[in-house]
Design an enzyme around this catalytic site. Structure first.
Site, short mmCIF file in Angstrom:
data_model
loop_
_atom_site.label_atom_id
_atom_site.label_comp_id
_atom_site.label_asym_id
_atom_site.label_seq_id
_atom_site.Cartn_x
_atom_site.Cartn_y
_atom_site.Cartn_z
CG HIS A 99 10.83 35.01 -53.25
ND1 HIS A 99 10.83 33.68 -53.56
CD2 HIS A 99 9.93 35.15 -52.24
CE1 HIS A 99 9.97 33.04 -52.77
NE2 HIS A 99 9.40 33.91 -51.97
N GLY A 125 21.38 38.47 -48.09
CA GLY A 125 22.14 39.54 -48.74
C GLY A 125 23.51 39.74 -48.10
CD GLU A 186 10.76 32.10 -46.74
OE1 GLU A 186 11.85 32.53 -47.15
OE2 GLU A 186 9.67 32.63 -47.06
#
Ligand SMILES: NC(=O)c1ccc[n+]([C@@H]2O[C@H](COP(=O)([O-])OP(=O)(O)OC[C@H]3O[C@@H](n4cnc5c(N)ncnc54)[C@H](OP(=O)(O)O)[C@@H]3O)[C@@H](O)[C@H]2O)c1
Length: 321
Positions: A99, A125, A186
């Site tokens: 990120h 993940g 997000e």
């Protein structure tokens, strides 16, 4: 064109064995790379790494001699550990981040001979690992923060290939675009928006006297099936997969629920990200010991929607304590 993992030439140190660290370490090992896991002693990640067949070492030891270092630590933790890590990382190592948060904020210093790249898989993940176990790949965003050798793109592609992402698609972007779009996604949809939407809908039904369990099954539990449809077919395709009644409600009520007020809130969230206001807020919260996060996470666990969920799905009560 994506290159073979061999282009990385040398051991890879994976720092952190959390959501991304575990998945990436396993995928890289399956790709035939020598993987060293860095984890702090006596914590959960260390024993999880051991259980997965790695021999975890303290972070500063894991990076010694590594040609590539994947920094998969929490974004607010990496800067506090960086002075010790930077001193131990090889001067010519390639540094990989998942990120761009700390790259855009320029909170970390890098050696002049180090390539610094972003390889950000498009998903959690857990999914990154699952798709590789199925023989597939997850797309990834790639960016170059510092190209010391002239081979930074090549190295980013080689790392992404070893993760299995080239089986899907590698998207070249910039650190700024990845960071700002990821934070926006997000906050407004994937985590913040979705959680706020389902809880608000559940509270609306329960306040109107409907059964909390039925409200849970309708407004929360079923979301997955529709999200799967959206994932497979896109917004227009989803509409081909729902009833005529649902379709009319979608077209007429959806834009009212996500109306002007929500669009203004989205624009403000984006502005906070772009101006650095959000990063400053996050840094102040971390420096204060995360009081807001602790309080709101605890309140969320006590929210009656959790008991409704357990009853709706026939799950046991959590143990007291
Ligand atoms: N979550 C995702 O799926 C996702 C997706 C795309 C990109 N990313 C990016 O990937 C990076 C890693 O995120 P993540 O979600 O994988 O992180 P995470 O699971 O929250 O944490 C990673 C690991 O760091 C360890 N850790 C925490 N504090 C530490 C310290 N002081 N010293 C040493 N180790 C410490 C933790 O293990 P212990 O506490 O057991 O030591 C944990 O295993 C971030 O840059 C994130 O933005 C994440």
């Amino acid at each position: 064109m994506a290159l073979e993992p061999a282009a990385l030439a040398g051991p890879v140190a994976v720092l952190g064995f959390g959501h991304q660290g575990e998945a990436q370490a396993l995928n890289l090992r399956d790709a035939g790379l020598e993987v060293r896991v860095g984890a702090r002693e006596g914590h959960a990640a260390e024993s999880r790494a051991r259980a997965r067949g790695f021999a975890p070492q303290p972070l500063a030891r894991a990076v010694r001699g590594a040609a590539t270092v994947a920094v998969l630590l929490p974004d607010d933790v990496a800067p506090t550990l960086w002075p010790e890590l930077a001193a131990a990382i090889e001067p010519g190592a390639t540094l990989v981040f998942a990120h761009g948060y700390n790259l855009l904020a320029r909170t970390l210093e890098f050696g002049a001979a180090q390539d610094v790249v972003l390889v950000s898989p498009c998903g959690p993940g857990r999914v990154l690992r699952q798709v590789v176990e199925r023989g597939e790949g997850l797309p990834a965003y790639l960016a170059v923060h510092q190209d010391a050798t002239g081979r930074a793109w090549e190295r980013a592609e080689a790392y992404a290939t070893a993760l299995g992402c080239a089986r899907a698609r590698l998207w070249r972007t910039t650190v700024r675009e990845e960071t700002e779009v990821d934070l926006f996604g997000e906050q407004t949809v994937l985590c913040g928006g979705m959680n706020a939407l389902v809880v608000a809908a559940w509270e609306t039904l329960v306040a109107a006297g409907y059964s909390p369990e039925i409200a849970y099954l309708e407004c929360v539990h079923q979301l997955k099936y529709l999200a799967d449809l959206l994932h497979e077919r896109g917004p227009a395709g989803l509409r081909d997969g729902i009833s005529g009644t649902a379709l009319h409600g979608d077209l007429t009520r959806g834009p009212r629920v996500i109306g002007e007020a929500s669009r203004r809130a989205m624009a403000e969230a984006l502005e906070d990200i772009r101006t650095g206001r959000y990063a400053a807020e996050l840094a102040a919260e971390a420096a204060a010991g995360k009081p807001l996060v602790r309080e709101r996470v605890a309140a969320g666990r006590r929210h009656p929607i959790e008991a409704a969920r357990r009853r709706a799905l026939g799950l046991p009560e959590p143990e007291a304590g």
